[in-house]
Design a protein around this motif. Sequence first.
Motif, PDB file in Angstrom:
ATOM      1  N   UNK A  47       4.557   7.445  16.978  1.00 23.23           N
ATOM      2  CA  UNK A  47       5.844   8.082  16.687  1.00 23.23           C
ATOM      3  C   UNK A  47       6.043   8.262  15.192  1.00 23.23           C
ATOM      4  N   UNK A  48       5.509   7.344  14.403  1.00 25.98           N
ATOM      5  CA  UNK A  48       5.533   7.418  12.949  1.00 25.98           C
ATOM      6  C   UNK A  48       4.199   6.898  12.433  1.00 25.98           C
ATOM      7  N   UNK A  49       3.768   7.379  11.277  1.00 24.12           N
ATOM      8  CA  UNK A  49       2.501   6.923  10.695  1.00 24.12           C
ATOM      9  C   UNK A  49       2.599   6.925   9.181  1.00 24.12           C
ATOM     10  N   UNK A  50       2.033   5.878   8.565  1.00 20.86           N
ATOM     11  CA  UNK A  50       2.154   5.721   7.116  1.00 20.86           C
ATOM     12  C   UNK A  50       0.822   5.264   6.520  1.00 20.86           C
ATOM     13  N   UNK A  51       0.458   5.881   5.409  1.00 21.10           N
ATOM     14  CA  UNK A  51      -0.769   5.510   4.698  1.00 21.10           C
ATOM     15  C   UNK A  51      -0.518   4.225   3.928  1.00 21.10           C
ATOM     16  N   UNK A  52      -1.446   3.289   4.031  1.00 24.22           N
ATOM     17  CA  UNK A  52      -1.279   1.999   3.349  1.00 24.22           C
ATOM     18  C   UNK A  52      -2.390   1.699   2.343  1.00 24.22           C
ATOM     19  N   UNK A  53      -3.262   2.687   2.072  1.00 25.64           N
ATOM     20  CA  UNK A  53      -4.276   2.417   1.069  1.00 25.64           C
ATOM     21  C   UNK A  53      -5.551   3.199   1.274  1.00 25.64           C
ATOM     22  N   UNK A  54      -6.524   3.001   0.396  1.00 25.76           N
ATOM     23  CA  UNK A  54      -7.812   3.693   0.491  1.00 25.76           C
ATOM     24  C   UNK A  54      -8.672   3.162   1.625  1.00 25.76           C
ATOM     25  N   UNK A  55      -9.854   3.768   1.778  1.00 22.08           N
ATOM     26  CA  UNK A  55     -10.710   3.489   2.937  1.00 22.08           C
ATOM     27  C   UNK A  55     -11.121   2.030   3.112  1.00 22.08           C
ATOM     28  N   UNK A  56     -11.537   1.305   2.062  1.00 23.78           N
ATOM     29  CA  UNK A  56     -11.973  -0.077   2.291  1.00 23.78           C
ATOM     30  C   UNK A  56     -10.881  -0.892   2.972  1.00 23.78           C
ATOM     31  N   UNK A  57     -11.257  -1.633   4.013  1.00 26.91           N
ATOM     32  CA  UNK A  57     -10.269  -2.384   4.793  1.00 26.91           C
ATOM     33  C   UNK A  57      -9.505  -3.383   3.937  1.00 26.91           C
ATOM     34  N   UNK A  58     -10.165  -3.975   2.951  1.00 22.66           N
ATOM     35  CA  UNK A  58      -9.507  -4.966   2.101  1.00 22.66           C
ATOM     36  C   UNK A  58      -8.322  -4.374   1.353  1.00 22.66           C
ATOM     37  N   UNK A  59      -8.345  -3.056   1.159  1.00 19.71           N
ATOM     38  CA  UNK A  59      -7.271  -2.394   0.420  1.00 19.71           C
ATOM     39  C   UNK A  59      -6.303  -1.642   1.335  1.00 19.71           C
ATOM     40  N   UNK A  60      -6.511  -1.752   2.628  1.00 20.53           N
ATOM     41  CA  UNK A  60      -5.626  -1.043   3.560  1.00 20.53           C
ATOM     42  C   UNK A  60      -5.264  -1.927   4.752  1.00 20.53           C
ATOM     43  N   UNK A  61      -6.138  -1.979   5.753  1.00 17.96           N
ATOM     44  CA  UNK A  61      -5.801  -2.694   6.993  1.00 17.96           C
ATOM     45  C   UNK A  61      -5.689  -4.209   6.815  1.00 17.96           C
ATOM     46  N   UNK A  62      -6.229  -4.743   5.733  1.00 21.77           N
ATOM     47  CA  UNK A  62      -6.110  -6.172   5.444  1.00 21.77           C
ATOM     48  C   UNK A  62      -5.091  -6.450   4.342  1.00 21.77           C
ATOM     49  N   UNK A  63      -4.366  -5.426   3.935  1.00 20.77           N
ATOM     50  CA  UNK A  63      -3.395  -5.542   2.849  1.00 20.77           C
ATOM     51  C   UNK A  63      -2.060  -5.997   3.429  1.00 20.77           C
ATOM     52  N   UNK A  64      -1.849  -7.293   3.466  1.00 19.06           N
ATOM     53  CA  UNK A  64      -0.655  -7.854   4.111  1.00 19.06           C
ATOM     54  C   UNK A  64       0.635  -7.384   3.448  1.00 19.06           C
ATOM     55  N   UNK A  65       0.764  -7.397   2.112  1.00 20.12           N
ATOM     56  CA  UNK A  65       2.007  -6.912   1.509  1.00 20.12           C
ATOM     57  C   UNK A  65       2.334  -5.468   1.894  1.00 20.12           C
ATOM     58  N   UNK A  66       1.304  -4.617   1.961  1.00 16.38           N
ATOM     59  CA  UNK A  66       1.540  -3.217   2.329  1.00 16.38           C
ATOM     60  C   UNK A  66       2.017  -3.107   3.773  1.00 16.38           C
ATOM     61  N   UNK A  67       1.417  -3.891   4.663  1.00 19.55           N
ATOM     62  CA  UNK A  67       1.811  -3.862   6.067  1.00 19.55           C
ATOM     63  C   UNK A  67       3.260  -4.307   6.239  1.00 19.55           C
TER      64      UNK A  67
END
Length: 451
Positions: A47-67
């Motif tokens: 329903x909604x989608x937001x970019x949280x960082x570049x491709x490396x997981x450490x800078x996106x999907x593992x970025x707890x503050x961004x999440x």
Amino acid sequence: MKIKKVLIANRGEIAVRIIKACHELDIKAVAVYSTADKMAMHVLQADEAYCIGPAPAAKSYLNVPALLTVAKAVQADAIHPGYGFLAENADFADACTSAGFIFIGPDGNAIRCMGDKSQARMTMLHAAVPVVPGTADLIHYIEEGELVASQIGYPVLIKATAGGGGKGMRVVENERDLKKALHEAAQEATRNFGNGGVYLEKYLTHAHHVEIQIMADSFGNVVALGERDCSTQRRHQKVIEEAPSPIIDTVMRRKMSDAAVAAAKAVQYCGAGTVEFIVDENKHFYFMEMNTRIQVEHGVSEMVTNTDLVQTQIRVAAGEPLPWSQEDIHIDGWSVECRINAEDPSNKFMPSPGKITAYVPPQGEGIRIDSCVQAGSEISPFYDSMVAKVLVKAPTRAQAIQKMIRVLDNFHIEGIQTTISLQRNILAGEVFREGKMDTNYLEEHLDEYLS
């Protein structure tokens, strides 16, 4: 239902699966994505989608503050971690709770207790759940490992206490090789998990990997939903899963289920979880570990128990009681799952990233495809190589195997290499058909299935 909006802290197939469950419960699903996943299916379906960082997981999907920042901005009620990434990270579970979100999974204490494999062994011993003979605690001195190995006999298995996916794991055949193997396992564990702790177990040959799916609520109710056999493995990675197991009878299922329920209750567990056992040639079973999350292969359990585990995860996280008791759970038919990966089996399983130019999955009764791709999708080199999970259900095991072979024959993917031909060859082979595929067999006979 007090949960109205869920942020999904993951990507790929499991994110798509969670979105589906949310929508079926009339819950808004919020996706996050890296720059590499801008056009990914989970992004398009949310329903909604937001970019949280570049491709490396450490800078996106593992970025707890961004999440957490995104979750606050969209006023999410809950966060679902899926599997992988932060799913079994106790600090993340605590951070979500501290920030005012419902964490769709067990609390940080349960994750810590079961995530540390050495601590989990000790917890299971106190709960009277059988464990594989081995060291009672982490190995601090080589002499400790040598003593236990001499007592239980070689071969032995070194395992990382914070490990998974075969990392920090070594099979040792004799005392001469033990010191070097302990050093290498500890180094690998440190590189991959930031924790070099290792312990030692008896290595069981010709064993089966059988796991029990459990679900628990916040009222102390725990239900076992039968077993899955995950013995078809390569380098400790599951290739084919099935439910139920071809080596388990009704009496043994009840005993293993009771042990799994005891394991969950020992840590006041709430949510979906899997208790993994190793079963030896004499049908003795031993606790290996507990996965404190939804499993990749949860679908085969759903198919044979006619349940929806992801929806139930969300419901119990919202404070609802389990929708069924143990007496309500019955095994109906047989289900088989193949994990289709973007790898080239003929070239040492090299990853095969790139654009999928054609994607035509089979359809029909008793066929389920859990996927995150379509024609035109890009398989990124940054993440797991799984393209799809193919699941079938039939009245009997023989029929399920034959159905899966037909499904694989009609699964058309172009633009990348996949593991479809390997899985078809395994299913067609006599060893799998007879239920004799132990955890070592595929690795030892791999060339036979690559021809």
